[in-house]
Design a protein around this motif. Structure first.
Motif, PDB file in Angstrom:
ATOM      1  N   GLU A   1     -98.384 -77.566  22.101  1.00 53.26           N
ATOM      2  CA  GLU A   1     -98.805 -77.364  20.607  1.00 53.26           C
ATOM      3  C   GLU A   1     -99.322 -76.307  20.084  1.00 53.26           C
ATOM      4  O   GLU A   1     -98.863 -75.651  19.063  1.00 53.26           O
ATOM      5  CB  GLU A   1     -99.053 -78.661  19.871  1.00 53.26           C
ATOM      6  CG  GLU A   1     -98.059 -79.866  20.380  1.00 53.26           C
ATOM      7  CD  GLU A   1     -98.643 -81.223  19.703  1.00 53.26           C
ATOM      8  OE1 GLU A   1     -98.039 -81.861  19.092  1.00 53.26           O
ATOM      9  OE2 GLU A   1     -99.911 -81.493  19.777  1.00 53.26           O
ATOM     10  N   ASP A   2    -100.385 -75.822  20.549  1.00 51.43           N
ATOM     11  CA  ASP A   2    -101.329 -74.888  20.272  1.00 51.43           C
ATOM     12  C   ASP A   2    -100.604 -73.418  20.439  1.00 51.43           C
ATOM     13  O   ASP A   2    -100.661 -72.659  19.591  1.00 51.43           O
ATOM     14  CB  ASP A   2    -102.592 -75.046  20.899  1.00 51.43           C
ATOM     15  CG  ASP A   2    -103.551 -75.930  20.577  1.00 51.43           C
ATOM     16  OD1 ASP A   2    -103.293 -76.670  19.392  1.00 51.43           O
ATOM     17  OD2 ASP A   2    -104.569 -76.360  21.299  1.00 51.43           O
ATOM     18  N   LEU A   3     -99.942 -73.340  21.664  1.00 53.90           N
ATOM     19  CA  LEU A   3     -99.241 -72.117  21.834  1.00 53.90           C
ATOM     20  C   LEU A   3     -97.783 -71.785  20.955  1.00 53.90           C
ATOM     21  O   LEU A   3     -97.726 -70.890  20.634  1.00 53.90           O
ATOM     22  CB  LEU A   3     -98.681 -72.016  23.311  1.00 53.90           C
ATOM     23  CG  LEU A   3     -99.775 -72.284  24.317  1.00 53.90           C
ATOM     24  CD1 LEU A   3     -99.068 -72.407  25.945  1.00 53.90           C
ATOM     25  CD2 LEU A   3    -100.420 -70.517  24.315  1.00 53.90           C
ATOM     26  N   GLN A   4     -97.476 -73.075  20.495  1.00 54.19           N
ATOM     27  CA  GLN A   4     -96.164 -73.065  19.775  1.00 54.19           C
ATOM     28  C   GLN A   4     -96.473 -72.388  18.340  1.00 54.19           C
ATOM     29  O   GLN A   4     -95.985 -71.632  17.504  1.00 54.19           O
ATOM     30  CB  GLN A   4     -95.751 -74.247  19.286  1.00 54.19           C
ATOM     31  CG  GLN A   4     -94.486 -74.443  18.596  1.00 54.19           C
ATOM     32  CD  GLN A   4     -93.827 -75.990  18.401  1.00 54.19           C
ATOM     33  OE1 GLN A   4     -94.471 -76.817  18.249  1.00 54.19           O
ATOM     34  NE2 GLN A   4     -92.545 -75.644  18.558  1.00 54.19           N
ATOM     35  N   LYS A   5     -97.910 -72.980  17.724  1.00 52.45           N
ATOM     36  CA  LYS A   5     -98.259 -72.447  16.520  1.00 52.45           C
ATOM     37  C   LYS A   5     -98.617 -71.113  16.450  1.00 52.45           C
ATOM     38  O   LYS A   5     -98.435 -70.289  15.595  1.00 52.45           O
ATOM     39  CB  LYS A   5     -99.565 -73.341  16.077  1.00 52.45           C
ATOM     40  CG  LYS A   5     -99.095 -74.891  15.737  1.00 52.45           C
ATOM     41  CD  LYS A   5    -100.322 -75.677  15.473  1.00 52.45           C
ATOM     42  CE  LYS A   5    -100.158 -77.137  15.218  1.00 52.45           C
ATOM     43  NZ  LYS A   5    -101.247 -77.985  14.993  1.00 52.45           N
ATOM     44  N   GLU A   6     -99.278 -70.557  17.649  1.00 51.91           N
ATOM     45  CA  GLU A   6     -99.894 -69.388  17.902  1.00 51.91           C
ATOM     46  C   GLU A   6     -98.926 -68.344  18.317  1.00 51.91           C
ATOM     47  O   GLU A   6     -98.810 -67.053  17.709  1.00 51.91           O
ATOM     48  CB  GLU A   6    -100.625 -69.276  19.123  1.00 51.91           C
ATOM     49  CG  GLU A   6    -101.619 -68.057  19.244  1.00 51.91           C
ATOM     50  CD  GLU A   6    -102.453 -67.917  20.323  1.00 51.91           C
ATOM     51  OE1 GLU A   6    -103.103 -66.734  20.749  1.00 51.91           O
ATOM     52  OE2 GLU A   6    -102.943 -69.081  20.824  1.00 51.91           O
ATOM     53  N   LEU A   7     -97.965 -68.580  18.862  1.00 50.87           N
ATOM     54  CA  LEU A   7     -96.821 -67.592  19.444  1.00 50.87           C
ATOM     55  C   LEU A   7     -95.394 -67.892  18.551  1.00 50.87           C
ATOM     56  O   LEU A   7     -94.407 -67.230  18.868  1.00 50.87           O
ATOM     57  CB  LEU A   7     -96.554 -67.653  20.789  1.00 50.87           C
ATOM     58  CG  LEU A   7     -97.910 -67.640  21.689  1.00 50.87           C
ATOM     59  CD1 LEU A   7     -97.254 -67.691  23.069  1.00 50.87           C
ATOM     60  CD2 LEU A   7     -98.423 -66.143  21.620  1.00 50.87           C
ATOM     61  N   GLY A   8     -95.334 -68.977  17.795  1.00 54.43           N
ATOM     62  CA  GLY A   8     -94.005 -69.240  17.169  1.00 54.43           C
ATOM     63  C   GLY A   8     -93.092 -69.603  18.028  1.00 54.43           C
ATOM     64  O   GLY A   8     -91.721 -69.196  17.757  1.00 54.43           O
ATOM     65  N   LEU A   9     -93.270 -70.413  19.038  1.00 54.35           N
ATOM     66  CA  LEU A   9     -92.250 -70.894  19.896  1.00 54.35           C
ATOM     67  C   LEU A   9     -91.406 -71.956  19.406  1.00 54.35           C
ATOM     68  O   LEU A   9     -91.664 -72.720  18.569  1.00 54.35           O
ATOM     69  CB  LEU A   9     -93.234 -71.332  21.153  1.00 54.35           C
ATOM     70  CG  LEU A   9     -93.872 -70.138  21.889  1.00 54.35           C
ATOM     71  CD1 LEU A   9     -94.566 -70.894  23.007  1.00 54.35           C
ATOM     72  CD2 LEU A   9     -92.788 -69.271  22.450  1.00 54.35           C
ATOM     73  N   THR A  10     -90.098 -71.903  19.998  1.00 53.00           N
ATOM     74  CA  THR A  10     -89.312 -73.041  19.696  1.00 53.00           C
ATOM     75  C   THR A  10     -88.966 -73.925  21.125  1.00 53.00           C
ATOM     76  O   THR A  10     -88.569 -73.136  21.982  1.00 53.00           O
ATOM     77  CB  THR A  10     -87.875 -72.839  19.317  1.00 53.00           C
ATOM     78  OG1 THR A  10     -88.073 -71.808  17.899  1.00 53.00           O
ATOM     79  CG2 THR A  10     -86.801 -73.959  18.933  1.00 53.00           C
ATOM     80  N   TYR A  11     -89.099 -75.177  20.983  1.00 52.03           N
ATOM     81  CA  TYR A  11     -89.037 -76.095  22.227  1.00 52.03           C
ATOM     82  C   TYR A  11     -87.849 -76.991  22.234  1.00 52.03           C
ATOM     83  O   TYR A  11     -87.524 -77.457  21.249  1.00 52.03           O
ATOM     84  CB  TYR A  11     -90.278 -76.814  22.461  1.00 52.03           C
ATOM     85  CG  TYR A  11     -91.474 -76.039  22.797  1.00 52.03           C
ATOM     86  CD1 TYR A  11     -91.624 -75.002  23.425  1.00 52.03           C
ATOM     87  CD2 TYR A  11     -92.925 -76.647  22.189  1.00 52.03           C
ATOM     88  CE1 TYR A  11     -92.938 -74.301  23.732  1.00 52.03           C
ATOM     89  CE2 TYR A  11     -93.970 -75.979  22.392  1.00 52.03           C
ATOM     90  CZ  TYR A  11     -93.974 -75.063  23.151  1.00 52.03           C
ATOM     91  OH  TYR A  11     -95.174 -74.274  23.159  1.00 52.03           O
ATOM     92  N   LEU A  12     -87.221 -76.951  23.629  1.00 51.00           N
ATOM     93  CA  LEU A  12     -86.436 -78.067  23.696  1.00 51.00           C
ATOM     94  C   LEU A  12     -87.190 -78.991  24.754  1.00 51.00           C
ATOM     95  O   LEU A  12     -87.518 -78.289  25.991  1.00 51.00           O
ATOM     96  CB  LEU A  12     -85.139 -77.861  24.398  1.00 51.00           C
ATOM     97  CG  LEU A  12     -84.204 -79.024  24.794  1.00 51.00           C
ATOM     98  CD1 LEU A  12     -83.866 -79.799  23.804  1.00 51.00           C
ATOM     99  CD2 LEU A  12     -82.817 -78.467  25.395  1.00 51.00           C
ATOM    100  N   PHE A  13     -87.655 -80.256  24.399  1.00 48.05           N
ATOM    101  CA  PHE A  13     -88.512 -80.960  25.351  1.00 48.05           C
ATOM    102  C   PHE A  13     -87.750 -82.180  25.855  1.00 48.05           C
ATOM    103  O   PHE A  13     -87.578 -83.100  25.248  1.00 48.05           O
ATOM    104  CB  PHE A  13     -89.913 -81.240  24.310  1.00 48.05           C
ATOM    105  CG  PHE A  13     -90.963 -81.868  25.090  1.00 48.05           C
ATOM    106  CD1 PHE A  13     -91.863 -81.090  25.306  1.00 48.05           C
ATOM    107  CD2 PHE A  13     -91.131 -83.264  25.395  1.00 48.05           C
ATOM    108  CE1 PHE A  13     -93.102 -81.456  26.266  1.00 48.05           C
ATOM    109  CE2 PHE A  13     -91.891 -83.711  25.903  1.00 48.05           C
ATOM    110  CZ  PHE A  13     -93.234 -82.997  26.612  1.00 48.05           C
TER     111      PHE A  13
END
Length: 326
Positions: free
Chosen positions: A202-214
């Motif tokens: 979650e932290d990496l998503q906020k920092e890097l603007g990532l999109t996930y399929l979890f």
């Protein structure tokens, strides 16, 4: 998380069939229909959770989207470009933008390579960084995932499962991707480590603007990390909704039964709760039932459920279900 409405990935009528070897010459050719006509989208910056029983096609769907598997038919639009039929050469520029975190952190890392070599591999393939620049990049990535720069010379067997998964995550984000398939990234980890890894994602998503399929089995964890969730059954997505809405107001009988199976920590509440048990076995993906493929196990099935396939329809704002009961 980013709440933009821009669609990063759009899947249309995607199918992935695996041929079954026949024992007898001249016998009818059969296929395992692992993914059978799936359509959905993932918005930029969101986490789309995918849940369902083992063997429902979750991982196959994710690996087809990232083109780890060639698809049988259908379309996969990545940032507006249909990559469904791209060859390896055409996919190279998209491989940099789409990465995978695998389920087993040990088997996904080459035991003969140290951490520096493991993370250098995608950098050598997709960037023109000098040796010093790669070294600096690797040190930065290790710090981002909670490891030390002194870990660069170590090999996978010198780490715990959680630490190996952190190395896998560092590899995945090394090429600055936009989309990451998280293919059950915590299921092989100790329970005490799972929350740490999810919080880091979650932290990496906020920092890097990532999109996930979890993709995951742990329904509670999927609710925690996901913006929207798709429920998959026998190669189809049968319900899509916002995370909280799905858990508070499930519509499909299969979704209700799936959620009722979540363990309840409080013994009194667990005793008072009414479990919805699904009777029968999952039909074979080689011989899928006609009509609604859940009708063979559904307690509410009607004659029409056997005769016609229900179409996905929007029941409430952002809540879609494929069921003849609605």
């Amino acid at each position: 998380m980013d709440n933009t409405d821009r669609v990063l990935i759009e899947v249309k009528d995607l199918k992935k069939y695996f041929p079954v070897k026949n024992k007898f010459i001249g016998s009818e050719k059969k296929f395992v229909k692992a993914v059978d006509g799936v359509s959905f989208d993932i918005k930029k910056g969101e986490t789309f959770g995918l849940v369902g029983e083992s063997g429902c096609g979750k991982s196959t769907l994710g690996r087809s989207i990232t083109r780890l598997y060639d698809v049988t038919s259908g379309d996969i639009f990545f940032d507006g470009t249909n990559i469904a039929k791209f060859n390896k050469k055409e996919m190279k520029q998209y491989n940099k933008r789409m990465q995978i975190i695998f389920q087993d952190p040990y088997s996904s890392l080459n035991p003969n390579m140290n951490v520096e070599e493991l993370i250098s591999e995608p950098l050598l393939l997709h960037t023109n960084l000098s040796k010093k620049e790669r070294n600096d990049k690797i040190q930065s990535l290790l710090e981002m995932v909670g490891l030390k720069k002194t870990d660069m010379e170590k090999f996978p067997h010198e780490f715990s499962g959680g630490q190996c998964q952190r190395i896998g995550i560092a590899r995945a984000i090394s090429t600055n991707p936009e989309f990451i398939l998280c293919d059950e990234p915590i299921s092989a980890l100790d329970v005490s480590i799972q929350a740490q890894v999810v919080n880091m994602l979650e932290d990496l998503q906020k920092e890097l603007g990532l999109t996930y399929l979890f993709v995951a089995h742990d329904l509670s964890m999927v609710r925690h990390i996901s913006d929207r969730i798709g429920v998959m059954y026998l190669g189809n997505i049968i319900e899509i909704s916002g995370s909280n809405d799905l858990y508070n107001n499930p519509l499909h009988p299969y979704t209700k039964a799936l959620l009722s199976a979540i363990p309840i920590a409080d013994p009194l509440k667990a005793k008072a709760s009414q479990r919805q048990i699904i009777e029968g076995d999952i039909p074979s993906p080689i011989d899928i039932p006609s009509g609604c493929r859940f009708h063979t196990r559904c307690p509410y099935a009607k004659p029409m459920c056997k005769e016609s396939t229900p179409q996905m329809k929007q029941i409430e704002n952002g809540h879609f279900v494929a069921c003849h009961l609605y």
